[in-house]
Scaffold this active site. Structure first.
Site, PDB file in Angstrom:
ATOM      1  N   ARG A 184      60.701 -10.444  48.008  1.00  0.00           N
ATOM      2  CA  ARG A 184      59.462 -10.396  48.719  1.00  0.00           C
ATOM      3  C   ARG A 184      58.985 -11.810  49.085  1.00  0.00           C
ATOM      4  NH1 ARG A 184      56.993  -5.395  47.376  1.00  0.00           N
ATOM      5  NH2 ARG A 184      57.753  -5.041  45.513  1.00  0.00           N
ATOM      6  N   HIS A 217      76.011  -6.622  29.569  1.00  0.00           N
ATOM      7  CA  HIS A 217      76.805  -8.204  29.768  1.00  0.00           C
ATOM      8  C   HIS A 217      77.497  -8.516  28.356  1.00  0.00           C
ATOM      9  CE1 HIS A 217      73.147  -9.708  27.650  1.00  0.00           C
ATOM     10  NE2 HIS A 217      73.885 -10.778  27.360  1.00  0.00           N
ATOM     11  N   LYS A 238      64.122 -10.310  17.459  1.00  0.00           N
ATOM     12  CA  LYS A 238      63.641 -11.566  18.330  1.00  0.00           C
ATOM     13  C   LYS A 238      62.851 -12.501  17.355  1.00  0.00           C
ATOM     14  CE  LYS A 238      63.757  -9.903  23.034  1.00  0.00           C
ATOM     15  NZ  LYS A 238      65.012 -10.772  23.602  1.00  0.00           N
ATOM     16  N   ASP A 252      65.958  -2.338  24.256  1.00  0.00           N
ATOM     17  CA  ASP A 252      66.676  -3.432  25.051  1.00  0.00           C
ATOM     18  C   ASP A 252      68.012  -3.644  24.303  1.00  0.00           C
ATOM     19  OD1 ASP A 252      66.351  -5.732  26.581  1.00  0.00           O
ATOM     20  OD2 ASP A 252      65.834  -6.836  24.610  1.00  0.00           O
ATOM     21  N   LYS A 262      70.561  -2.765  33.083  1.00  0.00           N
ATOM     22  CA  LYS A 262      69.859  -2.000  32.115  1.00  0.00           C
ATOM     23  C   LYS A 262      68.315  -2.408  32.198  1.00  0.00           C
ATOM     24  CE  LYS A 262      69.466  -3.848  27.956  1.00  0.00           C
ATOM     25  NZ  LYS A 262      69.058  -5.265  28.280  1.00  0.00           N
ATOM     26  N   HIS A 280      73.800  -2.697  24.024  1.00  0.00           N
ATOM     27  CA  HIS A 280      74.830  -3.866  23.663  1.00  0.00           C
ATOM     28  C   HIS A 280      75.385  -3.337  22.023  1.00  0.00           C
ATOM     29  CE1 HIS A 280      73.135  -6.337  26.490  1.00  0.00           C
ATOM     30  NE2 HIS A 280      72.369  -6.599  25.982  1.00  0.00           N
TER      31      HIS A 280
END
Ligand code: BG6
Length: 514
Positions: free
Chosen positions: A75, A208, A368, A265, A178, A270
């Site tokens: 944008r 990845h 995390k 996530d 994803k 993964h």
């Protein structure tokens, strides 16, 4: 920066190996045919931290096609030049080299415009056509959708309306990041939209983790060595633990993460891919079809073991101490709603309903702001049954650990006699660090972008893999959505919520120390 301004620059020659037609056969490092790569969302976090640095690394190591151009669509592309140079300097694997960067920069073109505006795509078509006309082989385009999933439809629609999705000359490939949907139902809608616009073989779904060298090594270690496979079953393996622990927090991605959470996530993609590679049978052929077939069999046999309140756990981090420093909690992450029940930690117990894996639990955890960054797969063998004598009192289970990151390697824990009197057994470990033996490997995105350019889809999950993975975790997502309970708190810098330890303790086992 406009296309014509950029065109006026004289790009420095990029280092390239001898050109081939992109047909690679057994060549381990084929050279790609001329192509244009379009990144939708070139100013976004992923493009800046991973994609453009990986493309720079490919340029630096001479693995971009000689005739290659990168077209960014955004944008607002103000300061794109400086932004991308900073990204490359901060995130590329290889050292910054001004001449290489200037060569690549001369091949980067910008289209500014919104994705719901047909003129954005009309201008893109003009630029791609111009570029094609300068090429020895025209018409090869990669479209990288580095945009939120909510914009996939718009971008696909724009590409189709501009006639860019299919072509009689050259190939068209689309790369999708994803999350592939929010659950099984939404992933099917997404797939249906993609399928309307692109041919199935031109869709590359990126996970990845599959581009990481150590992940690819799982199959090599399992199948190239004679000593593991005979033991690779329920008779000898007690359980498997798969951990993807991160020390970072949301790193400014609260907008994406809130409402997604650790299970969607990380686990859905993964971790289930790692599980599939650990559990699958040896493929008949090590090609995309052969490997996908075996992974699909495993994913379709994988299920949550219950009762879910006992076999799973979820958490959210609060302030704590990491590396001697007070580290803020989720409540301080800009953009994360204080009422949100989105988990930043998830643990679960899975089973694989095949004869090989009958009764073997697979424990998965990710989070995390944990004590350490560590991704590993630990295969714990059954403790040997010692009939008599001193050995009976000091059983040591053998553990084979695939260390994915940050120290990449493999480790085998065995029992050995402690020197001195008596027969006292202590665990010792035999370890191997890949970096001490092999040259530095390409980064995951570097490898996968190169694979897209040469048309090798081996390391890209198929639609069926994505769907089976949603089928595995959807019941847990529903269970959590229906529950009144909030995720348990865990301190930043800790090993996760107590509930995760209880999941293991109920089975008489424990997580490996982070
Ligand atoms: C991404 C997730 O897929 O993987 C991120 O969206 C996560 O939340 C990242 O941080 C971890 O990848 P890596 O390669 O740093 O372990």
């Amino acid at each position: 920066m406009t296309f014509s301004e950029l065109e006026e620059r004289t790009p420095h020659a990029l280092p390239v190996r001898e050109i081939s037609d992109g047909v690679h056969g057994d060549d381990p490092d084929p050279v790609a045919a001329p192509a244009s790569m379009v990144i939708f969302g070139i100013t976004g976090d992923l493009a800046r931290r991973k994609l453009v640095p990986a493309i720079y690394d490919l340029a630096r190591t001479g693995r971009l096609p000689a005739e290659f151009d990168l077209v960014g669509v955004a944008r607002d592309g103000a300061n794109l030049d400086a932004l991308l140079q900073e990204s490359v300097m901060a995130h590329a694997r290889t050292a910054f080299h001004p001449a290489i960067w200037s060569g690549l920069r001369g091949r980067i073109h910008l289209i500014e415009g919104s994705f719901d505006d047909p003129s954005t795509f009309a201008r893109l078509a003009v630029v791609l056509d111009e570029l094609d006309r300068t090429r020895t082989v025209a018409g090869n385009h990669v479209y990288y959708l580095s945009v939120p999933a909510s914009l996939f439809t718009e971008v696909c629609h724009g590409l189709a309306a501009a006639g860019l999705n299919r072509s009689a000359r050259g190939w068209r490939r689309v790369v999708v990041e994803k999350p592939f949907g929010h659950d099984l139902a939404t992933s099917r809608v997404l797939e249906a939209q993609l399928a309307r616009v692109f041919d199935p073989e031109s869709i590359y779904r990126i996970d990845h983790y599959l581009g990481k060298e150590t992940v690819q090594n799982i199959l090599a270690l399992r199948f190239a060595n004679g000593m593991f496979e005979p033991l690779w079953n329920y008779r000898h393996i007690d359980h498997v633990q798969i951990t993807l622990a991160e020390s970072i927090g949301l790193t400014g991605r609260a907008g994406y993460y809130d409402g997604v959470g650790a299970a969607r996530d990380i686990v859905q993609n993964h971790l289930l891919q790692l599980l599939a590679l650990i559990a699958m049978e040896e493929p008949v052929t090590f090609d995309p079809d052969g490997i996908a077939r075996e992974k699909i069999k495993i994913l379709s046999a994988t299920e949550l073991l219950g009762p879910l309140d006992h076999t799973t756990a979820r958490g959210q981090y609060v302030a704590g101490v990491y590396d001697g420093q007070i580290t803020p909690g989720l409540a301080d992450e800009p953009g994360f709603s204080a009422q949100s029940k989105t988990e930043t930690f998830a643990a679960m117990t899975l089973g694989v309903a095949t004869r090989r894996w009958a009764g073997v639990p697979f424990f998965l955890r990710t989070g995390k702001r944990l004590a350490r960054r560590s991704t590993e797969i630990a295969v714990t063998f059954a403790t040997p049954a010692h009939g008599s004598g001193a050995l009976r009192h000091s059983p040591v289970p053998n553990v084979l650990v695939f260390r994915v990151q940050p120290e990449e390697g493999i480790e085998l824990h065995i029992g050995a006699k402690r020197p001195g009197g008596g027969m006292r057994i202590e665990p010792i470990s035999l370890g191997m660090d890949f970096r001490s033996v092999f040259d530095a490997a390409p980064g995951a995105y570097e490898r996968l972008i190169h694979d897209v350019l040469v048309g090798d889809s081996t390391l890209f999950p198929r639609r069926e893999e994505i769907e089976w993975s949603w089928k595995v975790i959807d019941p847990l997502l529903d269970h959590w959505a229906r529950s009144d309970a909030r995720p348990q708190s865990y301190g930043a810098g800790s090993a996760g919520p107590v509930g995760a330890d209880q999941v293991m303790a109920r089975t008489g086992r424990a997580w490996r120390k982070l």
